[in-house]
Design a protein around this motif. Structure first.
Motif, PDB file in Angstrom:
ATOM      1  N   ALA A 101       0.845  -1.194   0.000  1.00  0.00           N
ATOM      2  CA  ALA A 101       0.000   0.000   0.000  1.00  0.00           C
ATOM      3  C   ALA A 101       0.873   1.233   0.000  1.00  0.00           C
ATOM      4  N   GLU A 102       0.364   2.302  -0.570  1.00  0.00           N
ATOM      5  CA  GLU A 102       1.024   3.597  -0.440  1.00  0.00           C
ATOM      6  C   GLU A 102       0.860   4.067   1.003  1.00  0.00           C
ATOM      7  N   PRO A 103       1.878   4.666   1.578  1.00  0.00           N
ATOM      8  CA  PRO A 103       1.767   5.080   2.984  1.00  0.00           C
ATOM      9  C   PRO A 103       0.516   5.885   3.298  1.00  0.00           C
ATOM     10  N   ALA A 104       0.179   6.840   2.428  1.00  0.00           N
ATOM     11  CA  ALA A 104      -0.974   7.708   2.693  1.00  0.00           C
ATOM     12  C   ALA A 104      -2.283   6.924   2.758  1.00  0.00           C
ATOM     13  N   GLU A 105      -2.356   5.793   2.073  1.00  0.00           N
ATOM     14  CA  GLU A 105      -3.570   4.980   2.079  1.00  0.00           C
ATOM     15  C   GLU A 105      -3.863   4.405   3.455  1.00  0.00           C
ATOM     16  N   VAL A 106      -2.827   4.255   4.281  1.00  0.00           N
ATOM     17  CA  VAL A 106      -3.009   3.656   5.614  1.00  0.00           C
ATOM     18  C   VAL A 106      -2.669   4.642   6.726  1.00  0.00           C
ATOM     19  N   GLY A 107      -2.710   5.935   6.400  1.00  0.00           N
ATOM     20  CA  GLY A 107      -2.523   6.953   7.429  1.00  0.00           C
ATOM     21  C   GLY A 107      -1.092   7.227   7.822  1.00  0.00           C
ATOM     22  N   LEU A 108      -0.139   6.982   6.910  1.00  0.00           N
ATOM     23  CA  LEU A 108       1.272   7.288   7.159  1.00  0.00           C
ATOM     24  C   LEU A 108       1.727   8.367   6.190  1.00  0.00           C
ATOM     25  N   ASP A 109       2.423   9.358   6.701  1.00  0.00           N
ATOM     26  CA  ASP A 109       2.927  10.459   5.881  1.00  0.00           C
ATOM     27  C   ASP A 109       4.253  10.048   5.250  1.00  0.00           C
ATOM     28  N   PRO A 110       4.340   9.942   3.908  1.00  0.00           N
ATOM     29  CA  PRO A 110       5.574   9.484   3.270  1.00  0.00           C
ATOM     30  C   PRO A 110       6.774  10.385   3.538  1.00  0.00           C
ATOM     31  N   ASP A 111       6.550  11.692   3.620  1.00  0.00           N
ATOM     32  CA  ASP A 111       7.669  12.593   3.903  1.00  0.00           C
ATOM     33  C   ASP A 111       8.197  12.379   5.322  1.00  0.00           C
ATOM     34  N   ARG A 112       7.295  12.154   6.260  1.00  0.00           N
ATOM     35  CA  ARG A 112       7.723  11.903   7.633  1.00  0.00           C
ATOM     36  C   ARG A 112       8.386  10.529   7.777  1.00  0.00           C
ATOM     37  N   LEU A 113       7.945   9.555   6.984  1.00  0.00           N
ATOM     38  CA  LEU A 113       8.633   8.265   6.990  1.00  0.00           C
ATOM     39  C   LEU A 113      10.085   8.416   6.538  1.00  0.00           C
ATOM     40  N   GLY A 114      10.326   9.386   5.672  1.00  0.00           N
ATOM     41  CA  GLY A 114      11.685   9.633   5.210  1.00  0.00           C
ATOM     42  C   GLY A 114      12.642   9.996   6.334  1.00  0.00           C
ATOM     43  N   ARG A 115      12.100  10.501   7.437  1.00  0.00           N
ATOM     44  CA  ARG A 115      12.945  10.822   8.583  1.00  0.00           C
ATOM     45  C   ARG A 115      13.579   9.561   9.170  1.00  0.00           C
ATOM     46  N   ILE A 116      12.882   8.434   9.067  1.00  0.00           N
ATOM     47  CA  ILE A 116      13.432   7.166   9.560  1.00  0.00           C
ATOM     48  C   ILE A 116      14.689   6.827   8.777  1.00  0.00           C
ATOM     49  N   ASP A 117      14.621   6.898   7.467  1.00  0.00           N
ATOM     50  CA  ASP A 117      15.780   6.608   6.617  1.00  0.00           C
ATOM     51  C   ASP A 117      16.962   7.509   6.949  1.00  0.00           C
ATOM     52  N   ARG A 118      16.680   8.810   7.017  1.00  0.00           N
ATOM     53  CA  ARG A 118      17.775   9.757   7.240  1.00  0.00           C
ATOM     54  C   ARG A 118      18.427   9.543   8.605  1.00  0.00           C
ATOM     55  N   HIS A 119      17.605   9.259   9.612  1.00  0.00           N
ATOM     56  CA  HIS A 119      18.151   9.077  10.953  1.00  0.00           C
ATOM     57  C   HIS A 119      19.048   7.843  11.028  1.00  0.00           C
ATOM     58  N   PHE A 120      18.542   6.708  10.573  1.00  0.00           N
ATOM     59  CA  PHE A 120      19.308   5.478  10.724  1.00  0.00           C
ATOM     60  C   PHE A 120      20.411   5.325   9.683  1.00  0.00           C
ATOM     61  N   ALA A 121      20.338   6.084   8.598  1.00  0.00           N
ATOM     62  CA  ALA A 121      21.454   6.089   7.640  1.00  0.00           C
ATOM     63  C   ALA A 121      22.722   6.621   8.298  1.00  0.00           C
ATOM     64  N   ARG A 122      22.569   7.535   9.243  1.00  0.00           N
ATOM     65  CA  ARG A 122      23.743   8.084   9.929  1.00  0.00           C
ATOM     66  C   ARG A 122      24.472   7.013  10.731  1.00  0.00           C
ATOM     67  N   TYR A 123      23.730   6.044  11.254  1.00  0.00           N
ATOM     68  CA  TYR A 123      24.362   4.944  11.991  1.00  0.00           C
ATOM     69  C   TYR A 123      25.307   4.150  11.089  1.00  0.00           C
ATOM     70  N   VAL A 124      24.920   4.004   9.834  1.00  0.00           N
ATOM     71  CA  VAL A 124      25.753   3.263   8.878  1.00  0.00           C
ATOM     72  C   VAL A 124      26.884   4.142   8.357  1.00  0.00           C
ATOM     73  N   ASP A 125      26.560   5.376   8.037  1.00  0.00           N
ATOM     74  CA  ASP A 125      27.570   6.269   7.464  1.00  0.00           C
ATOM     75  C   ASP A 125      28.745   6.509   8.406  1.00  0.00           C
ATOM     76  N   ASP A 126      28.484   6.526   9.714  1.00  0.00           N
ATOM     77  CA  ASP A 126      29.596   6.753  10.643  1.00  0.00           C
ATOM     78  C   ASP A 126      30.173   5.439  11.191  1.00  0.00           C
TER      79      ASP A 126
ATOM     80  N   GLN B 208       9.715   6.508  18.173  1.00  0.00           N
ATOM     81  CA  GLN B 208       9.318   7.909  18.032  1.00  0.00           C
ATOM     82  C   GLN B 208       9.251   8.323  16.569  1.00  0.00           C
ATOM     83  N   LEU B 209      10.104   7.734  15.727  1.00  0.00           N
ATOM     84  CA  LEU B 209      10.100   8.089  14.317  1.00  0.00           C
ATOM     85  C   LEU B 209       8.939   7.449  13.556  1.00  0.00           C
ATOM     86  N   VAL B 210       8.521   6.260  13.961  1.00  0.00           N
ATOM     87  CA  VAL B 210       7.375   5.626  13.313  1.00  0.00           C
ATOM     88  C   VAL B 210       6.094   6.336  13.714  1.00  0.00           C
ATOM     89  N   TYR B 211       5.923   6.613  15.004  1.00  0.00           N
ATOM     90  CA  TYR B 211       4.662   7.205  15.458  1.00  0.00           C
ATOM     91  C   TYR B 211       4.490   8.644  15.005  1.00  0.00           C
TER      92      TYR B 211
END
Length: 383
Positions: free
Chosen positions: A8-33, A375-378
């Motif tokens: 499903a597209e995130p918006a179809e189930v009440g998830l904001d796709p732009d806000r989901l992007g914060r999960i990627d950016r946050h945890f990408a830093r764990y790998v990058d460093d 906190q990032l999912v909710y």
């Protein structure tokens, strides 16, 4: 092999796709460093997978990326599967939750409790209460006999502690069912749910997909831990119901969906295959700690990256009693647990939401991955 792709597209189930992007950016830093080798995250809502993301490597040295079919060591995320297996036998009348464990493993008949002294000169007293089946759920043959001779840390049912209880429960499953634990899992849970990539070790065809195991090195950079990680490459000497399985995110997603209660599909069933009654799942999901207490006040200190304030324990899962004391966004009634290599999952019946995080870094207390993921999912929920 179970397939893992968004349904499903995130918006179809009440998830904001732009806000989901914060999960990627946050945890990408764990790998990058260099703190994590790589990861894979899933989020579903209303029974539809809406977010699947991976980043980094499953094997840094070999240059292999973390992918949707990567095989991960579950460690203690095995425990909920073992608990479901036990409750399936309970539903068949195989035992009562109040049965003494000694009815199935005689070496548990005369357990003693540690009362003081040193490791070499222990002072013990007889247990005032037998170890019962439900005690094992709150938290093999030869190993169980050895464990039965080790003094208990406290009287049965008097406190909670991270322990080998679910491994003992695995042996009870063997005795009651008349099958080896791996055989019971395969016949009654894994094959019915289509969890073809889950087992007690990575078979030959799975080895190229098996993630390497890491631990923080000097400066925090993850370093390879093959001395421990290679155990997943061969059949184990003991089938550990408390931490022995390997699996994929797709397989474990199917397991969580079976346990999720939705308006169109009561808990305990997936795709027409029912493992447990919805009422049994609801009973497992209640806080079973005496007096309705939480793990922070009832249990012994845990080597966890977050406190267990407001979190109780059901039959095989941690259960959120009250989200406020823990100071992390979540819902009352949420079920969860994690593994030693920093994996985690949770099931939120109130929001009809499940989430999982897979990586391979020992110990799980190295970084606050689990509260950060919550906190990032909710914050991405908008409907």
């Amino acid at each position: 092999m179970s397939e893992l792709k968004a349904e499903a597209e995130p918006a179809e189930v009440g998830l904001d796709p732009d806000r989901l992007g914060r999960i990627d950016r946050h945890f990408a830093r764990y790998v990058d460093d260099g703190r994590l080798p790589g990861w894979l995250i899933t989020v579903s809502r209303h029974g539809r997978l809406a977010y699947v993301s991976s980043y980094g490597s499953r094997d840094v040295e070999a240059g292999r990326p973390a992918e949707t079919d990567t095989v991960w060591r579950l460690y203690s995320m095995t425990k909920p599967i073992t608990s479901v297996a036990a409750m399936m036998l309970y539903e068949e009348g195989g035992f009562e939750l109040t049965d003494p464990v000694s009815s199935y493993i005689p070496s548990f008949a005369d357990v003693r409790v540690f009362a003081g002294g040193s490791d070499l000169r222990q002072v013990t007293v007889p247990a005032t209460e037998p170890v019962r089946i439900w005690h094992l759920l709150m938290d093999l043959a030869q190993a169980c006999d050895i464990w039965a001779g080790i003094p208990l840390l406290f009287q049965p049912g008097a406190e909670w502690n991270y322990s080998m209880a679910t491994d003992v429960l695995g042996r009870v499953i063997e005795v009651v069912s008349g099958q080896r634990l791996d055989e019971f899992f395969a016949a009654r849970i894994l094959r019915p749910l289509g969890m073809a990539d889950t087992g007690f070790y990575a078979e030959e065809a799975q080895l190229p997909r098996l993630a390497a195991l890491y631990t923080p090195g000097s400066g925090g950079t993850a370093v390879r831990l093959d001395a421990l990680g290679d155990a997943a490459r061969r059949p184990p000497a003991m089938l550990g119901g408390g931490g022995g399985l390997v699996s994929t995110a797709a397989d474990y997603h199917r397991f969580t969906q079976m346990l999720l209660h939705r308006a169109d599909s009561p808990a305990g069933e997936l795709d027409g295959t029912r493992l447990l009654s919805p009422r049994t799942v609801r009973y497992m999901a209640r806080n079973h700690l005496p007096g309705g207490r939480d793990l922070e006040t009832f249990g012994r200190p845990l080597f966890a990256e977050s406190p267990f304030r407001g979190v109780g324990f059901g039959l095989g899962f941690a259960v959120v009693i009250d989200p406020v004391p823990g100071e992390v966004l979540c819902s009352a009634g949420e079920l969860s647990w994690g593994g030693a290599a920093s994996t985690t999952f949770w099931i939120d019946p109130a929001e009809e939401l499940t989430a999982s995080f897979f990586t391979q870094l020992l110990p799980s207390s190295a970084y606050p991955i689990r509260p950060q993921l919550r906190q990032l999912v909710y914050q991405a929920l908008t409907g």
